[in-house]
Enzyme design. Structure first.
Site, PDB file in Angstrom:
ATOM      1  N   LYS A 113      12.372  17.430   2.728  1.00 60.95           N
ATOM      2  CA  LYS A 113      13.613  16.752   3.127  1.00 60.95           C
ATOM      3  C   LYS A 113      14.188  16.057   1.913  1.00 60.95           C
ATOM      4  O   LYS A 113      13.459  15.400   1.175  1.00 60.95           O
ATOM      5  CB  LYS A 113      13.270  15.713   4.207  1.00 60.95           C
ATOM      6  CG  LYS A 113      14.470  14.986   4.782  1.00 60.95           C
ATOM      7  CD  LYS A 113      14.919  15.597   6.085  1.00 60.95           C
ATOM      8  CE  LYS A 113      16.277  15.098   6.525  1.00 60.95           C
ATOM      9  NZ  LYS A 113      17.424  15.606   5.754  1.00 60.95           N
ATOM     10  N   LYS A 117       8.809   8.603  -0.284  1.00 64.09           N
ATOM     11  CA  LYS A 117       9.644   7.847   0.654  1.00 64.09           C
ATOM     12  C   LYS A 117       9.336   8.246   2.096  1.00 64.09           C
ATOM     13  O   LYS A 117       9.183   7.391   2.969  1.00 64.09           O
ATOM     14  CB  LYS A 117      11.117   8.113   0.324  1.00 64.09           C
ATOM     15  CG  LYS A 117      12.097   7.191   1.009  1.00 64.09           C
ATOM     16  CD  LYS A 117      13.539   7.568   0.657  1.00 64.09           C
ATOM     17  CE  LYS A 117      13.755   7.500  -0.851  1.00 64.09           C
ATOM     18  NZ  LYS A 117      15.164   7.856  -1.202  1.00 64.09           N
ATOM     19  N   LYS A 167      14.829  18.036  -2.875  1.00 68.24           N
ATOM     20  CA  LYS A 167      16.114  17.559  -3.402  1.00 68.24           C
ATOM     21  C   LYS A 167      16.877  18.745  -3.966  1.00 68.24           C
ATOM     22  O   LYS A 167      16.274  19.757  -4.322  1.00 68.24           O
ATOM     23  CB  LYS A 167      15.904  16.536  -4.519  1.00 68.24           C
ATOM     24  CG  LYS A 167      17.091  15.601  -4.737  1.00 68.24           C
ATOM     25  CD  LYS A 167      17.112  14.477  -3.719  1.00 68.24           C
ATOM     26  CE  LYS A 167      18.326  13.583  -3.873  1.00 68.24           C
ATOM     27  NZ  LYS A 167      18.181  12.370  -3.045  1.00 68.24           N
ATOM     28  N   THR A 174      21.602   4.002   5.041  1.00 72.20           N
ATOM     29  CA  THR A 174      20.873   3.651   3.810  1.00 72.20           C
ATOM     30  C   THR A 174      20.993   2.155   3.550  1.00 72.20           C
ATOM     31  O   THR A 174      19.992   1.454   3.330  1.00 72.20           O
ATOM     32  CB  THR A 174      21.412   4.479   2.632  1.00 72.20           C
ATOM     33  OG1 THR A 174      21.255   5.856   2.949  1.00 72.20           O
ATOM     34  CG2 THR A 174      20.671   4.152   1.345  1.00 72.20           C
ATOM     35  N   ASN A 228      28.691   5.148  -0.732  1.00 72.92           N
ATOM     36  CA  ASN A 228      28.092   5.021   0.597  1.00 72.92           C
ATOM     37  C   ASN A 228      27.117   3.840   0.650  1.00 72.92           C
ATOM     38  O   ASN A 228      27.273   2.924   1.464  1.00 72.92           O
ATOM     39  CB  ASN A 228      27.400   6.339   0.966  1.00 72.92           C
ATOM     40  CG  ASN A 228      26.668   6.237   2.289  1.00 72.92           C
ATOM     41  OD1 ASN A 228      25.607   5.632   2.362  1.00 72.92           O
ATOM     42  ND2 ASN A 228      27.241   6.782   3.342  1.00 72.92           N
ATOM     43  N   SER A 242      18.399  10.254   9.140  1.00 69.67           N
ATOM     44  CA  SER A 242      18.451  11.720   9.042  1.00 69.67           C
ATOM     45  C   SER A 242      17.360  12.342   9.924  1.00 69.67           C
ATOM     46  O   SER A 242      17.584  13.356  10.593  1.00 69.67           O
ATOM     47  CB  SER A 242      18.244  12.185   7.602  1.00 69.67           C
ATOM     48  OG  SER A 242      19.471  12.222   6.906  1.00 69.67           O
TER      49      SER A 242
HETATM   50  P1  NAD Z   1      28.175   7.902  -3.437  1.00 63.12           P
HETATM   51  O1  NAD Z   1      28.622   9.148  -4.089  1.00 63.12           O
HETATM   52  O2  NAD Z   1      28.674   7.578  -2.080  1.00 63.12           O
HETATM   53  O3  NAD Z   1      28.511   6.649  -4.365  1.00 63.12           O
HETATM   54  C1  NAD Z   1      28.167   6.574  -5.714  1.00 63.12           C
HETATM   55  C2  NAD Z   1      28.828   5.355  -6.299  1.00 63.12           C
HETATM   56  O4  NAD Z   1      28.289   5.117  -7.602  1.00 63.12           O
HETATM   57  C3  NAD Z   1      30.337   5.473  -6.465  1.00 63.12           C
HETATM   58  O5  NAD Z   1      30.943   4.260  -6.084  1.00 63.12           O
HETATM   59  C4  NAD Z   1      30.500   5.676  -7.972  1.00 63.12           C
HETATM   60  O6  NAD Z   1      31.749   5.218  -8.450  1.00 63.12           O
HETATM   61  C5  NAD Z   1      29.358   4.828  -8.472  1.00 63.12           C
HETATM   62  N1  NAD Z   1      28.972   5.121  -9.845  1.00 63.12           N
HETATM   63  C6  NAD Z   1      28.758   6.322 -10.429  1.00 63.12           C
HETATM   64  N2  NAD Z   1      28.419   6.150 -11.708  1.00 63.12           N
HETATM   65  C7  NAD Z   1      28.405   4.815 -11.932  1.00 63.12           C
HETATM   66  C8  NAD Z   1      28.144   3.998 -13.054  1.00 63.12           C
HETATM   67  N3  NAD Z   1      27.792   4.543 -14.210  1.00 63.12           N
HETATM   68  N4  NAD Z   1      28.230   2.655 -12.896  1.00 63.12           N
HETATM   69  C9  NAD Z   1      28.574   2.094 -11.732  1.00 63.12           C
HETATM   70  N5  NAD Z   1      28.832   2.815 -10.629  1.00 63.12           N
HETATM   71  C10 NAD Z   1      28.763   4.154 -10.742  1.00 63.12           C
HETATM   72  O7  NAD Z   1      26.574   7.954  -3.485  1.00 63.12           O
HETATM   73  P2  NAD Z   1      25.524   7.192  -2.554  1.00 63.12           P
HETATM   74  O8  NAD Z   1      25.148   8.110  -1.467  1.00 63.12           O
HETATM   75  O9  NAD Z   1      25.990   5.824  -2.259  1.00 63.12           O
HETATM   76  O10 NAD Z   1      24.270   7.141  -3.548  1.00 63.12           O
HETATM   77  C11 NAD Z   1      24.056   6.050  -4.447  1.00 63.12           C
HETATM   78  C12 NAD Z   1      22.566   5.934  -4.716  1.00 63.12           C
HETATM   79  O11 NAD Z   1      21.894   5.757  -3.479  1.00 63.12           O
HETATM   80  C13 NAD Z   1      21.933   7.167  -5.362  1.00 63.12           C
HETATM   81  O12 NAD Z   1      20.896   6.760  -6.220  1.00 63.12           O
HETATM   82  C14 NAD Z   1      21.376   7.900  -4.188  1.00 63.12           C
HETATM   83  O13 NAD Z   1      20.328   8.786  -4.556  1.00 63.12           O
HETATM   84  C15 NAD Z   1      20.895   6.730  -3.370  1.00 63.12           C
HETATM   85  N6  NAD Z   1      20.631   7.037  -1.956  1.00 63.12           N
HETATM   86  C16 NAD Z   1      21.605   7.526  -1.154  1.00 63.12           C
HETATM   87  C17 NAD Z   1      21.309   7.825   0.163  1.00 63.12           C
HETATM   88  C18 NAD Z   1      22.325   8.336   1.126  1.00 63.12           C
HETATM   89  O14 NAD Z   1      21.977   8.510   2.296  1.00 63.12           O
HETATM   90  N7  NAD Z   1      23.569   8.557   0.729  1.00 63.12           N
HETATM   91  C19 NAD Z   1      20.019   7.608   0.651  1.00 63.12           C
HETATM   92  C20 NAD Z   1      19.048   7.082  -0.185  1.00 63.12           C
HETATM   93  C21 NAD Z   1      19.381   6.804  -1.499  1.00 63.12           C
END
Ligand code: NAD
Length: 419
Positions: free
Chosen positions: A68, A92, A104, A188, A218, A348
């Protein structure tokens, strides 16, 4: 000497193995990805030309169930990053006791340069390329950086047309209309939020405390809303284009509205809200620092500048092992990614369960179940950390590795491989 990202991540596994006195068989199983498939996706662009993009899917370990993990669309994605993220997913899912292994995927692309039609063709091409690897009992993707429910919907649709039947459990984070779960959108952040609330006393926090958030997608934007909703003060946020600082606190609703139209820096007004160098967000004066963007935000070079007493890792891998040691010596408590951001994969899992049973839960049921799991696993890890005098991250790895080791042993010597 140059270390890969995966080598760095594996230091946490080796460390946990020492605490558990595990035999080398377990480590041998967990220190390499089981399979990583790489391909180039060739799609038609709107102007009639063709363009190709590198893409990967890694199934790191399936000892505890089908693999997953999310799919990332990012120009800097690499195979090493995909395998490292899949390794973290393995741990995780074990931390949360979900019946999953870790996987992934990624496409090396800047999705902001694609039209909506191009993005759809790319998403469908991904599912076509990996449809033999992916499946509801084999490998189940989800959203990650720069992918969302719309993309998951296209991929679910493509999978259904390949296998010739509706099969919503193949992917999670889908639109509600296609079998998505209520509560997946903010899951999340909500998981991290429940964890912080549950440990508030132990962490020395209470509403009114200040929060800085790196990344406003997100994970980051929902965290801002949830924390502000109970009275925490959001004093700094950043996105890929810049950062802002407001010592008196930001109006989160206004910020969310502004972010829908442009960068967070559009909120800067020169009096109460200042644009700051995004690199300085790590050292902003605050109680809680929330990395919610990409890997390696806090490293050897800036860990010492951290003012927060608590770091909540909503991003995966935002702190390097060197920085971990520096933060620990400063007394900064880190709520680690494999626990703090596990609310996403947990909901999920709820989505997958609902798809398979064909019966859908209310938002209240989702929240209640998520909260219970975050609190149970979070408490167990917190107690383990205190009992053994180790960091919360070390405790989370020990907690997960115990479950993985038990499953590896239970499989016996001729483990069934779904291949
Ligand atoms: P997303 O695409 O919704 O948001 C990413 C954000 O990061 C955006 O606001 C973007 O502008 C910002 N960003 C990108 N580069 C940057 C930088 N250099 N400095 C500052 N901000 C920057 O992605 P997300 O789903 O929110 O994922 C963010 C983190 O959370 C990742 O590490 C992801 O692996 C982790 N995560 C996400 C989920 C999920 O369900 N979406 C679950 C677990 C972990």
């Amino acid at each position: 000497m140059h270390h890969s990202m995966l080598d760095q991540a594996l230091t946490r596994l080796e460390d946990a193995a020492q605490h558990l006195h595990l035999d080398s068989d377990v480590l041998e199983k967990l220190k390499y990805p089981r399979e990583t498939t790489k391909t180039r996706l060739l799609i038609r662009m709107d102007d009639g030309s063709r363009k190709s993009f590198m893409a990967w899917r890694c199934r790191y370990d399936d000892t505890r169930g089908p693999t997953k993990g999310g799919i990332r669309f990012h120009p800097d994605s690499t195979m090493d990053e995909v395998e490292t993220l899949a390794f973290w997913m393995t741990f995780k899912c074990a931390v949360m006791n979900l019946p999953y292994g870790g996987g992934k995927g990624a496409v090396q692309v800047d999705p902001h340069t694609l039209s909506k039609a191009e993005l759809e063709r790319l998403s469908r091409a991904y599912m076509q390329a990996f449809s033999q690897i992916i499946g509801p009992d084999r490998d189940i993707p989800a959203p990650d950086v720069y992918t969302n429910s719309m993309i998951m919907g296209w991929m679910a649709d493509e999978y259904a047309s390949i296998v010739g039947r509706v099969s919503p459990a193949v992917i999670t984070g889908k639109p509600i209309a296609l079998g998505g779960s209520l509560g997946r959108d903010d899951a999340t952040a909500r998981g991290g939020f429940y964890l912080v609330r549950h440990l508030e006393q132990e962490l020395g926090l209470k509403p009114g405390a200040t929060v800085a958030i790196q990344g406003f997608g997100n994970a980051g934007s929902f965290m801002a809303r949830l924390m502000a909703g109970v009275g925490y003060k959001i004093v700094a946020v950043s996105d890929s284009r810049g950062a802002i600082h407001a010592p008196d606190g930001l109006d989160v609703a206004a910020l969310v509205a502004a972010k829908a139209k442009g960068p967070v820096t559009a909120m800067a007004n020169g009096s109460t809200i200042h644009a700051i160098d995004p690199d300085t967000i790590v050292g902003v004066e605050c109680d809680v620092l929330v990395p919610a963007a990409l890997e390696d935000l806090i490293h050897e070079g800036n860990a010492d500048t951290v003012k927060a007493s608590v770091v909540v890792e909503l991003a995966n891998g935002p702190i390097t092992p060197e920085a971990d040691a520096i933060l620990a010596s400063k007394g900064v408590v880190v709520l680690p990614d494999i626990l703090a951001n596990a609310g996403g994969v947990t909901v999920s899992y709820f989505e997958w369960v609902q798809n398979r049973q064909g019966y859908y839960w209310t938002l209240d049921e989702i929240h209640t179940r998520l909260k219970a799991i975050m609190e149970t696993e979070g408490r167990a890890i917190w107690v383990l950390a205190k009992d053994r005098g180790i960091t919360v991250r070390q405790a989370a790895y020990v907690h997960a590795l115990g479950r993985l080791a038990e499953a590896i042993e239970a499989h016996g010597t001729q483990q069934f491989f779904a291949s």
